[in-house]
Enzyme design. Structure first.
Site, PDB file in Angstrom:
ATOM      1  N   LYS A 184      44.593  21.353  45.497  1.00 38.07           N
ATOM      2  CA  LYS A 184      44.610  21.890  46.846  1.00 38.07           C
ATOM      3  C   LYS A 184      44.717  23.406  46.700  1.00 38.07           C
ATOM      4  O   LYS A 184      45.692  23.925  46.158  1.00 38.07           O
ATOM      5  CB  LYS A 184      45.787  21.359  47.655  1.00 38.07           C
ATOM      6  CG  LYS A 184      45.838  22.010  49.043  1.00 38.07           C
ATOM      7  CD  LYS A 184      46.960  21.488  49.909  1.00 38.07           C
ATOM      8  CE  LYS A 184      46.931  22.151  51.279  1.00 38.07           C
ATOM      9  NZ  LYS A 184      47.510  23.512  51.294  1.00 38.07           N
ATOM     10  N   GLY A 241      55.884  26.801  43.858  1.00 39.17           N
ATOM     11  CA  GLY A 241      56.032  27.415  45.176  1.00 39.17           C
ATOM     12  C   GLY A 241      57.468  27.382  45.633  1.00 39.17           C
ATOM     13  O   GLY A 241      58.396  27.433  44.827  1.00 39.17           O
ATOM     14  N   SER A 242      57.642  27.273  46.926  1.00 38.58           N
ATOM     15  CA  SER A 242      58.977  27.392  47.506  1.00 38.58           C
ATOM     16  C   SER A 242      59.805  26.127  47.306  1.00 38.58           C
ATOM     17  O   SER A 242      59.286  25.048  47.060  1.00 38.58           O
ATOM     18  CB  SER A 242      58.862  27.670  49.004  1.00 38.58           C
ATOM     19  OG  SER A 242      58.384  26.508  49.659  1.00 38.58           O
ATOM     20  N   ARG A 243      61.109  26.298  47.450  1.00 41.91           N
ATOM     21  CA  ARG A 243      62.022  25.166  47.341  1.00 41.91           C
ATOM     22  C   ARG A 243      61.746  24.149  48.447  1.00 41.91           C
ATOM     23  O   ARG A 243      61.740  22.942  48.195  1.00 41.91           O
ATOM     24  CB  ARG A 243      63.457  25.687  47.449  1.00 41.91           C
ATOM     25  CG  ARG A 243      64.522  24.673  47.180  1.00 41.91           C
ATOM     26  CD  ARG A 243      65.829  25.411  46.963  1.00 41.91           C
ATOM     27  NE  ARG A 243      66.952  24.517  46.771  1.00 41.91           N
ATOM     28  CZ  ARG A 243      68.156  24.932  46.388  1.00 41.91           C
ATOM     29  NH1 ARG A 243      68.369  26.210  46.154  1.00 41.91           N
ATOM     30  NH2 ARG A 243      69.152  24.071  46.225  1.00 41.91           N
ATOM     31  N   GLY A 245      58.911  23.629  50.074  1.00 41.99           N
ATOM     32  CA  GLY A 245      57.635  22.963  49.802  1.00 41.99           C
ATOM     33  C   GLY A 245      57.764  21.938  48.683  1.00 41.99           C
ATOM     34  O   GLY A 245      57.263  20.812  48.784  1.00 41.99           O
ATOM     35  N   GLY A 246      58.462  22.316  47.628  1.00 42.52           N
ATOM     36  CA  GLY A 246      58.623  21.413  46.486  1.00 42.52           C
ATOM     37  C   GLY A 246      59.432  20.181  46.831  1.00 42.52           C
ATOM     38  O   GLY A 246      59.063  19.058  46.476  1.00 42.52           O
ATOM     39  N   GLU A 265      57.841  23.556  40.413  1.00 39.87           N
ATOM     40  CA  GLU A 265      58.554  24.727  39.896  1.00 39.87           C
ATOM     41  C   GLU A 265      58.865  25.556  41.128  1.00 39.87           C
ATOM     42  O   GLU A 265      57.961  25.959  41.849  1.00 39.87           O
ATOM     43  CB  GLU A 265      57.641  25.439  38.895  1.00 39.87           C
ATOM     44  CG  GLU A 265      58.371  26.422  38.022  1.00 39.87           C
ATOM     45  CD  GLU A 265      58.185  27.815  38.544  1.00 39.87           C
ATOM     46  OE1 GLU A 265      58.979  28.208  39.424  1.00 39.87           O
ATOM     47  OE2 GLU A 265      57.269  28.484  38.077  1.00 39.87           O
ATOM     48  N   CYS A 302      58.282  34.204  39.159  1.00 40.18           N
ATOM     49  CA  CYS A 302      59.308  33.152  39.169  1.00 40.18           C
ATOM     50  C   CYS A 302      60.497  33.571  38.320  1.00 40.18           C
ATOM     51  O   CYS A 302      61.608  33.092  38.509  1.00 40.18           O
ATOM     52  CB  CYS A 302      58.770  31.857  38.583  1.00 40.18           C
ATOM     53  SG  CYS A 302      57.096  31.493  39.058  1.00 40.18           S
ATOM     54  N   GLU A 393      67.368  32.501  46.583  1.00 36.07           N
ATOM     55  CA  GLU A 393      66.359  33.379  46.005  1.00 36.07           C
ATOM     56  C   GLU A 393      65.779  34.290  47.094  1.00 36.07           C
ATOM     57  O   GLU A 393      65.387  33.817  48.154  1.00 36.07           O
ATOM     58  CB  GLU A 393      65.240  32.537  45.381  1.00 36.07           C
ATOM     59  CG  GLU A 393      64.162  33.368  44.696  1.00 36.07           C
ATOM     60  CD  GLU A 393      63.040  32.508  44.110  1.00 36.07           C
ATOM     61  OE1 GLU A 393      62.456  32.931  43.111  1.00 36.07           O
ATOM     62  OE2 GLU A 393      62.744  31.420  44.650  1.00 36.07           O
TER      63      GLU A 393
END
Lengths: 525, 525
Positions: A184, A241-243, A245-246, A265, A302, A393
């Site tokens: 994607k 990506g973001s927390r 999103g993950g 990650e 990161c 973060e």
């Protein structure tokens, strides 16, 4: 090369019906053409069907064929030439030198995985020969190898439009393992994605592989991505990506009738520990070098050093003074997207309004509407440990210095940290005792522990661990950078008493594939 | 040896306050003394605190110390003598020979893991030496090893009161990896658990290890187990049992602030494919051998052959006829617990009342109140594929024959199956074509593929995969039997530019630990 704004499904380019996704030049705010009309479940269905059809054939390609395929992808990316760099610059605001370097890294890691595939050690071939005379029971003939998990969904990352996007580390390692890949595209760089996706399409055709080995989909919001992760033919997910999103993907993957692994990650503030002797000997120098690392890529790595921990006193004051000067001298850099810039501003605002942290220095403000103003804040260990928002973060070039009363408190702060990608020790010879005290804590908390370096800069090699306990990643048992990333997409299968004619080549008598094998627990020589 | 009915926490034996858990002799229905008063969160808290304190020291024990500890556990189990067998017989209804064999396997796998620990390959040591002259950027010094995840919660299994319980495969592999272990005893065999738990306690003391390396807790229902999995100091879970129990643990582990891996071995019906030539040549012989495997341990093996798939015709009729005779001749065997017996009766009832399956043969009924009456049922491929309840595991000695119209339909049935621990091919030389057609499907569906054997009987060795896609297990990337089980409890850590004095021994220059290392991608010789 003309960009067409289409979904790349197998060897086709398909125009979808959804709302158009446009890249925005973050330096100017200009909307970039073409629009990429968002796909829907129909495109997910089509790509998954092709991937599933391709899977059994692709996972059994010979090692040489698969290695050449990876090398062909690298060649095809290089053959795009400057168009790729120019488009990536426009879509990301990143400078030419950085993107040329990133292209080199992208092609380099494809070639590293080609070597890894050829070597065959990833198959983890093991043989326990039959022992027909064994008492009280004979042993049957048992052989093991690793096979690919199945089609993998990869989510392109915003901050590495080449090295962790369409042909990035997740894609390279999944293809190396024998998994078809459906990417994607990240909405921030659709044109860069199309150029690289077309390069992979050409490599698939040149290598005469089944077309379903690769597809590239565009979708807005989370709908298409969630549909992809829900599809029963998808067997693993790679995400950077973001927390939020993950964790959303982790939840979707767990709620499937057949749960699947998600390699996300996500979030890391990469603590740097300044040990007393090093701080005393070179506080000023460390302050300058630290800000150099902090500003890399506008802090959008990161592994950006978002936290500095040390015992308070004159030596730390000297570090903070030097770092403050360097921060004030920091030019503003354009951030990757308006969304990332907004989130950065919110993160900085939350520090500015915090009763527990105080501003020490700010960098220059920028002309561009998405400029990142470097920032340095300071807090006490007590406040840091009692206010968990200070561990959040702030994605961008802002860092927080934590002042401790003594080394014991430094250790307490270390123990209070969430999982991290990296932990750094600035140490001199006489700091060895303090470093030994901290090391067990840092090993438990981070995927990579380093001395006298800075966490930005991640070598693509056999030893790299770009991973770590949650929330740094969703699975601390793995790495997303380096050759060991291939193991994320494999599972072991044991073959018992199969006739030679039915056994996979790597398991046959005489080792015709010439791979490293463990026989009865010992390395075959 | 006198059983005390206490929680074993570190080196202590603690009497709890909860309701007493009593074992029941399944052959007689007799309640066995003593009662084990259920623990609560206080005991979980205490055991986790000790495990956490022990963790950093235990994970850094030298390879020889840890290997000797595992061997000492084996010796201490053996030194219990016949008391262990007598108590296990009473608590499980299993015969002496089976339990003596299981004790041998339990001690054998502890000794296998001792060898694995000594060998050091599990550390997966990798070195990428510094390249200070490299252009355009020098390479730093990078080294990698695997470290233990942290304290592990292990749930004892009912069907292997020794080999998959207190000192079973999960415990042995977690201890080998350097993880402290907290076992929740299975309520069916608390006395057997106490005997083995005391043996491990003695081994911890003799090996002079921190006491928190091992604890054994008793609890009723799911409360204590859930509290254990929720504790932030627990970093992984090993479980063998029902699908509902396993999925409940998976959900709890995912809902934690820090999600952790769960290795649950749950549900498998272990399809056996009778290929045409083998069936023609030896249908009767296969029918007899099949029922032998079906009846092993009253069908209470995870690898019990619960499904037989073949093309219909005279050859299959001969197989079914022979199997039916063998089923009718099958004596009833006592099942492990009244609960398992109840669930078995419900599973058989559901087949009896199914409109899509018909009874072919039943074995003898037994005297004991928890006797397992062997059963054989038959259905068509069409019915099997349209009625998903027919795929539900009936834990016990009942199996279902699926008649297909041709080999294509055999393949369709194979494709319709959920994840399995094993898949078996009965094949002759002329079946090679059919076997080749099925193999890719079976590899995708199962952890172990075998020819001309029966799935019961799981060798403990380096190649074994006792695993497979969901719902066979929660994590198809791993095995719970065999030496590779150690990898479940490890994660990689990368060390960058650390001074020699700070590096773990296995990573130091000159390889003082003498372990297998990958240097720059090549095996060090």
């Amino acid at each position: 090369m003309t960009l067409e704004g289409k979904q790349l499904i197998g060897q086709q380019a398909v125009l979808s019906n959804g709302n158009a996704i446009h890249a925005v030049d973050p330096a100017t705010g200009e909307t970039l053409e073409p629009g990429y009309k968002a796909g829907s479940r129909a495109e997910v269905e089509h790509a998954c069907e092709l991937a599933w059809i391709a899977f059994d054939a692709y996972r059994e390609t010979g090692l040489e064929v698969r290695a050449c395929f990876l090398e062909t992808i690298a060649e095809e990316i290089e053959s795009i030439g400057d168009d790729l760099i120019v488009r990536a610059m426009a879509e990301s605001g990143l400078p030419r030198g950085r993107l040329e370097g990133e292209r080199g890294r992208t092609c380099g890691q494809l070639r590293l995985f080609a070597q890894v595939v050829r070597n065959g050690e990833w198959l983890d071939v093991r043989l326990d020969p039959a022992l027909p005379e064994r008492q009280p029971m004979p042993r049957v003939d048992l052989r093991q190898r690793h096979i690919a998990l199945g089609p993998v969904a990869v989510f392109g990352a915003s901050n590495f439009p080449l090295a962790f996007s369409v042909a990035g580390g997740d894609t390279a390692s999944a293809l190396a393992a024998g998994c078809p890949v459906i990417v994607k595209a990240h909405a921030a760089h659709p044109g860069t994605s199309e150029l690289v996706g077309r390069a992979i399409q050409r490599a698939v055709a040149k290598s005469e592989l089944p077309e379903g080995v690769f597809s590239l989909l565009y979708g807005s919001g989370r709908e298409l991505g969630q549909a992809l992760v829900r599809d029963p033919r998808i067997k693993a997910v790679g995400f950077t990506g973001s927390r939020s999103g993950g964790t959303a993907l982790m939840q979707t993957a767990q709620e499937r009738p057949e749960p699947i692994p998600v390699y996300a990650e996500m979030s890391s503030i990469n603590p740097v520990f300044l040990l007393p002797e090093a701080l005393k000997a070179r506080g000023k120098e460390l302050g300058n070098a630290f800000v150099g690392s902090l500003n890399m890529g506008a802090g959008q790595f990161c592994t950006n050093p978002g936290l500095v921990i040390a015992v308070k006193g004159e030596a730390l004051d000297a570090f903070v003074a030097a770092a403050s000067e360097a921060v004030k001298d920091s030019a503003a850099q354009t951030m990757l997207t308006p969304g990332i810039h907004d989130a950065y501003m919110q993160g900085v605002d939350s520090l500015l309004q915090s009763s527990t942290a105080r501003e020490v220095a700010r960098g220059a403000t920028g002309e561009s509407q998405n400029a990142c103003q470097t920032g340095l804040f300071l807090t006490s260990a007590k406040d840091f440990m009692s206010d968990e928002t200070l561990q959040a973060e702030v994605f961008g070039a802002t860092s927080l210095v934590v002042e401790c009363t003594d080394l014991d408190e430094v250790k307490h702060v270390a123990e209070s940290l969430e999982g991290q990608l990296t932990a750094t020790l600035q140490m001199d010879e006489d700091d060895l005792g303090a470093a030994r005290m901290l090391l067990p804590v840092l090993e438990r908390r981070a995927g990579r522990v380093m001395a006298n370096g800075w966490p930005t800069g991640v070598e693509v090699c056999h030893t790299m661990v770009h991973g770590g306990p949650y929330p740094a990643t969703s699975d601390s048992r793995t790495t997303s950078v380096g050759s060991a990333a291939i193991y994320r997409f494999l599972r072991p299968v044991c073959y018992q008493d199969l006739p030679q004619g039915l056994l996979p080549e790597a398991l046959r008598d005489g080792n015709p594939a010439g791979v490293n094998r463990l026989v009865d627990g010992h390395r075959e020589t």
